[in-house]
Write an enzyme that holds these catalytic residues in place. Structure first.
Site, PDB file in Angstrom:
ATOM      1  N   LYS A  37       0.739  -0.959   0.023  1.00 20.46           N
ATOM      2  CA  LYS A  37      -0.002   0.072   0.060  1.00 20.46           C
ATOM      3  C   LYS A  37       1.021   1.148  -0.044  1.00 20.46           C
ATOM      4  O   LYS A  37       1.894   1.228   0.763  1.00 20.46           O
ATOM      5  CB  LYS A  37      -0.926   0.027   1.252  1.00 20.46           C
ATOM      6  CG  LYS A  37      -1.751   1.335   1.320  1.00 20.46           C
ATOM      7  CD  LYS A  37      -2.907   1.359   1.980  1.00 20.46           C
ATOM      8  CE  LYS A  37      -2.437   1.333   3.644  1.00 20.46           C
ATOM      9  NZ  LYS A  37      -3.796   1.448   4.456  1.00 20.46           N
ATOM     10  N   ARG A  73     -10.377  -2.232   6.814  1.00 23.77           N
ATOM     11  CA  ARG A  73      -9.600  -3.345   7.401  1.00 23.77           C
ATOM     12  C   ARG A  73      -9.092  -2.876   8.766  1.00 23.77           C
ATOM     13  O   ARG A  73      -8.839  -3.720   9.995  1.00 23.77           O
ATOM     14  CB  ARG A  73      -8.176  -3.470   6.784  1.00 23.77           C
ATOM     15  CG  ARG A  73      -7.191  -2.280   6.137  1.00 23.77           C
ATOM     16  CD  ARG A  73      -6.138  -2.037   7.458  1.00 23.77           C
ATOM     17  NE  ARG A  73      -4.940  -1.662   6.870  1.00 23.77           N
ATOM     18  CZ  ARG A  73      -4.171  -0.604   7.526  1.00 23.77           C
ATOM     19  NH1 ARG A  73      -5.093  -0.027   8.577  1.00 23.77           N
ATOM     20  NH2 ARG A  73      -3.319  -0.259   7.005  1.00 23.77           N
ATOM     21  N   GLN A 101     -12.500   7.271   9.726  1.00 24.60           N
ATOM     22  CA  GLN A 101     -12.459   5.818  10.431  1.00 24.60           C
ATOM     23  C   GLN A 101     -13.243   5.184  11.457  1.00 24.60           C
ATOM     24  O   GLN A 101     -13.438   4.092  11.539  1.00 24.60           O
ATOM     25  CB  GLN A 101     -11.015   5.825  10.901  1.00 24.60           C
ATOM     26  CG  GLN A 101      -9.782   6.084   9.748  1.00 24.60           C
ATOM     27  CD  GLN A 101      -9.323   4.593   9.163  1.00 24.60           C
ATOM     28  OE1 GLN A 101     -10.057   3.689   9.580  1.00 24.60           O
ATOM     29  NE2 GLN A 101      -8.123   4.787   8.588  1.00 24.60           N
ATOM     30  N   GLY A 179      -6.243   5.162  16.567  1.00 24.45           N
ATOM     31  CA  GLY A 179      -6.017   6.513  15.929  1.00 24.45           C
ATOM     32  C   GLY A 179      -4.527   6.863  15.859  1.00 24.45           C
ATOM     33  O   GLY A 179      -4.159   7.392  14.719  1.00 24.45           O
ATOM     34  N   ALA A 180      -3.708   7.223  16.702  1.00 29.23           N
ATOM     35  CA  ALA A 180      -2.433   7.754  16.897  1.00 29.23           C
ATOM     36  C   ALA A 180      -1.394   6.580  16.337  1.00 29.23           C
ATOM     37  O   ALA A 180      -1.310   5.472  16.945  1.00 29.23           O
ATOM     38  CB  ALA A 180      -2.045   7.951  18.126  1.00 29.23           C
ATOM     39  N   SER A 253      -3.806  -0.380  17.878  1.00 30.24           N
ATOM     40  CA  SER A 253      -3.911  -0.794  16.832  1.00 30.24           C
ATOM     41  C   SER A 253      -3.067   0.414  15.780  1.00 30.24           C
ATOM     42  O   SER A 253      -3.209   1.390  15.802  1.00 30.24           O
ATOM     43  CB  SER A 253      -5.208  -0.827  15.944  1.00 30.24           C
ATOM     44  OG  SER A 253      -5.345  -1.158  14.468  1.00 30.24           O
TER      45      SER A 253
END
Length: 274
Positions: A37, A73, A101, A179-180, A253
């Site tokens: 990606k 994803r 998101q 998020g971060a 994540s």
């Protein structure tokens, strides 16, 4: 990943005039695909592309515009964490952040946990909050604390400073911090990590570079890298997950190219079936 058939190259970022170019790659020998990606991000937006190759022969299988694919994803990763780490009786979801998101976080976690009955969301911009709640069928919270008081709590913001405090969490909650991922921004304060009985990430090598939510607590002595596990250890049964209904569990994540390859493979399979 648990079976050792996934190989990942860490994300790289290059400076552009007023933005950044990032690339990340992986091969999944079990799925039979490899790919990368690449995305260019600027203040006015980001454009993403995934190139999917066969892992068995010289073939470019597909090229994807991958903004929506990436959102799916990332939401799916939180959903897998929720499936394996949330309390069996979890029925409420809190979401801090109402950006692009957040919508797929709600959709994917609902798919993984059909017992979710209530979603409480919060973000600082009232208009965005109301529009988001209308789109996903959520209730607007009056503060971060309202979203944090749920059984599963997702943070998916661009904030540089913590938006979730450990004192707000109730016993038994699962925190998915999505998020971060730039090594400088934090969504969780130290108390979240202090209260956590189990801390998981997606991939330790990348977390050590990108997860300020983990890096800074380790540097301050609140956490040790030996206490941070990878989600696939729980999914495979190698590591027990939640030990008690009152355990607070954290999943950090960052986003992996392996997930992009898996999502792209699912799209190819769907397209072929049609």
């Amino acid at each position: 990943m648990a079976r050792g058939v996934v190989h990942i190259a860490p994300r790289r970022r290059l400076e552009l005039e007023e933005g950044r170019l990032a690339d990340m790659a992986a091969s999944d020998l079990e799925l039979g695909y490899a790919g990368a990606k690449v995305y260019a991000g600027f203040a006015e937006g980001t454009v993403f592309v995934v190139a999917l190759f066969s892992a068995e022969r010289p073939e470019l299988v597909a090229v994807f515009e991958a903004d929506w694919l990436g959102r799916l994803r990332t939401g799916a990763a939180s959903a897998v964490a929720a499936k394996h780490l949330a309390r069996d009786d979890a029925t409420t979801l809190g979401v801090i952040g109402c950006g692009g998101q957040a919508e797929t976080q709600v959709a994917c976690i609902r798919a993984a946990l059909p017992r979710i009955e209530q979603v409480v969301a919060y973000c600082r911009t009232e208009r965005n909050l109301q529009e988001f709640c209308k789109r996903v069928g959520a209730e607007p919270g009056e503060s971060h604390r309202d979203a944090a008081a749920q059984d599963v709590v997702v943070t998916v913001t661009t904030s540089r400073d913590p938006v979730l405090r450990g004192e707000w969490l109730k016993p038994g909650s699962l925190v998915c911090a999505a998020g971060a991922n730039n090594g400088r921004s934090r969504e969780l304060d130290n108390v979240v990590l202090e209260r956590a009985s189990l801390v998981c990430c997606d991939w330790l090598e990348q977390a050590r570079v990108e997860s300020a939510d983990l890096i800074e607590p380790v540097e301050s002595g609140v956490l040790d890298w030996l206490e941070v596990h990878e989600l696939h250890e729980v999914v495979s049964g190698e590591l027990p997950g939640r030990q008690s209904p009152d355990d607070i569990v954290v999943f950090k994540s960052n986003g992996l190219a392996a997930w992009d390859i898996a999502a792209a493979a699912a799209v190819v399979a769907s397209a072929a079936a049609r």
